[in-house]
Design an enzyme around this catalytic site. Structure first.
Site, PDB file in Angstrom:
ATOM      1  N   HIS A 214      26.510  10.134  -7.779  1.00 25.15           N
ATOM      2  CA  HIS A 214      24.946  10.341  -7.555  1.00 25.15           C
ATOM      3  C   HIS A 214      24.700  10.973  -8.925  1.00 25.15           C
ATOM      4  O   HIS A 214      25.007  11.677  -9.282  1.00 25.15           O
ATOM      5  CB  HIS A 214      24.899  11.417  -6.389  1.00 25.15           C
ATOM      6  CG  HIS A 214      25.492  11.089  -5.162  1.00 25.15           C
ATOM      7  ND1 HIS A 214      24.747  10.549  -4.199  1.00 25.15           N
ATOM      8  CD2 HIS A 214      26.608  11.108  -4.756  1.00 25.15           C
ATOM      9  CE1 HIS A 214      25.469  10.141  -3.082  1.00 25.15           C
ATOM     10  NE2 HIS A 214      26.906  10.691  -3.438  1.00 25.15           N
TER      11      HIS A 214
ATOM     12  N   ASP B 291      31.690  11.610  -7.669  1.00 25.94           N
ATOM     13  CA  ASP B 291      30.752  12.040  -6.520  1.00 25.94           C
ATOM     14  C   ASP B 291      29.538  12.861  -7.251  1.00 25.94           C
ATOM     15  O   ASP B 291      28.701  12.298  -7.617  1.00 25.94           O
ATOM     16  CB  ASP B 291      31.158  13.029  -5.527  1.00 25.94           C
ATOM     17  CG  ASP B 291      30.618  12.751  -4.362  1.00 25.94           C
ATOM     18  OD1 ASP B 291      29.466  12.354  -4.052  1.00 25.94           O
ATOM     19  OD2 ASP B 291      31.099  13.635  -3.230  1.00 25.94           O
ATOM     20  N   ASP B 292      29.695  14.099  -7.352  1.00 23.73           N
ATOM     21  CA  ASP B 292      28.651  15.155  -7.920  1.00 23.73           C
ATOM     22  C   ASP B 292      29.126  15.843  -8.955  1.00 23.73           C
ATOM     23  O   ASP B 292      29.576  16.923  -8.539  1.00 23.73           O
ATOM     24  CB  ASP B 292      27.818  15.550  -6.905  1.00 23.73           C
ATOM     25  CG  ASP B 292      27.077  14.869  -5.852  1.00 23.73           C
ATOM     26  OD1 ASP B 292      26.129  14.413  -6.090  1.00 23.73           O
ATOM     27  OD2 ASP B 292      27.841  14.726  -4.670  1.00 23.73           O
TER      28      ASP B 292
ATOM     29  N   GLU C 233      33.507  11.393   5.946  1.00 22.27           N
ATOM     30  CA  GLU C 233      33.603  12.666   5.038  1.00 22.27           C
ATOM     31  C   GLU C 233      33.706  13.640   6.026  1.00 22.27           C
ATOM     32  O   GLU C 233      35.027  14.342   6.103  1.00 22.27           O
ATOM     33  CB  GLU C 233      32.506  12.665   4.057  1.00 22.27           C
ATOM     34  CG  GLU C 233      32.715  13.876   2.850  1.00 22.27           C
ATOM     35  CD  GLU C 233      31.490  14.211   2.332  1.00 22.27           C
ATOM     36  OE1 GLU C 233      31.654  14.905   1.280  1.00 22.27           O
ATOM     37  OE2 GLU C 233      30.285  13.418   2.446  1.00 22.27           O
TER      38      GLU C 233
END
Length: 341
Positions: free
Chosen positions: A26, A285-286, A207
């Protein structure tokens, strides 16, 4: 000693240079505290942190919603095309340092347009940086527009309308944000419309949500990839289906640890996925919130799960075969892995 290596240090060096793709990133989640402060100053935005250490101290989460609350707060400092350019350029530089050769990144336009930032401002800044990264580093890229699942399908439809002038730069649509209580079925129509426009489809599923959400993503959204997918392992029939269909799972180990999806990285199911012939990949992911970019994720699971050279090569190969690159481009990257390994 790790299988296929003379030492742990040799394995770490192998990971560092291994050609790889990142399929679950992201871009707003790569906002490092230093940039957060820079953008806040640049745009005269008040933030509830006095120092970079304060920001890092706030990055302690017990679940997905804890993280999302601060993620959206951080997003509020992004206002201009230059902000989105600088954010994306910083990520691309880190990806290049990690031997990432192709990236498929998510962006969350609804988190910006709701604040009065134009869709065009967001996508132009991001794509300028992606073009620059290809010229500078040779990194290719695809852009995936994510719908925020805590919002309505009608709002997702409106966002897809806003994206229409920019479809030449958008490879696919995805689904992210708060998973529990927002099943994939909620977005069946907008995903069908996206597919009719020639867009690829992916969705976060399994998730925190149950295996049934993964089934819905497959059956109702007809996704090309599953993002996360950890809880698929609770359903043997689903595991068999995912394996038989070569469905790529974009797994994010340090994210899973930081959001308490797993209690310890040694408990991470990545090796179980590989042993079950699931097409797992490793992603960050982040990364600014979860403590590591893609090589840090590879390193964490390699150490905790004692991954072999063959495991690492499989993960890297999966990252390209699971990408939205052409077959010829995939073959070129796979040959580079073979030459390296």
């Amino acid at each position: 000693m790790p299988d296929g290596f003379a030492s742990h240090e040799e394995r770490a060096a192998f990971i560092a240079g291994l050609p790889k793709a990142e399929l679950h990133l992201h871009i707003e989640g790569s906002l490092e505290p230093e940039l957060l402060f820079e953008f806040a100053r640049r745009n005269r935005v008040a933030i509830p942190f006095a120092s970079i250490d304060d920001v890092r101290a706030a990055y302690a989460f017990t679940n997905l919603q804890d993280f999302l609350d601060i993620y959206y707060q951080g997003m509020g400092v992004l206002h201009t095309e230059q902000d989105f350019f600088d954010l994306t350029a910083a990520y691309c530089a880190r990806a290049n340092a990690d031997s990432v050769r192709h990236i498929e990144i998510f962006f969350d336009p609804q988190g910006h347009t709701a604040r009065g930032v134009a869709f065009e401002t967001v996508i132009t800044g991001i794509t300028r940086a992606l073009d620059d990264a290809e010229a500078r580093y040779g990194i290719t890229s695809k852009l995936i527009l994510c719908f925020l699942r805590h919002l309505s399908e009608a709002e997702a439809e409106a966002t897809l309308d806003e994206a229409l002038p920019f479809l030449g730069r958008i490879a696919g649509v995805g689904l992210d944000s708060s998973e529990v209580g927002h099943p994939p079925a909620k977005f069946e129509r907008v995903f069908a419309r996206a597919r009719s426009l020639g867009l690829k489809t992916v969705a976060h599923a399994g998730e925190e949500g149950p295996p049934e959400y993964v089934r819905e993503a497959l059956d109702l959204l007809k996704v090309d990839r599953i993002d996360h997918g950890n809880r698929s392992l609770e359903d043997p029939a689903l595991v068999a289906r995912l394996a038989a269909s070569d469905m790529t799972l974009t797994v994010c180990p340090l994210s899973n640890l930081k959001l308490c999806v797993v209690d310890d990285i040694a408990d991470h199911p990545l090796k179980i996925m590989l042993d079950a012939d699931l097409k797992a990949t490793v992603n960050s992911d982040d990364p600014s919130y979860f403590g590591g970019y893609v090589n840090a994720n590879y390193q964490a699971v390699a150490d905790a799960l004692d991954l072999s050279r063959d495991d690492l090569v499989t993960l890297a190969r999966n990252s390209f075969t699971g990408s939205f690159l052409s077959d010829a481009e995939k073959a070129r990257h796979l040959a580079a892995i073979d030459a390296y390994a």
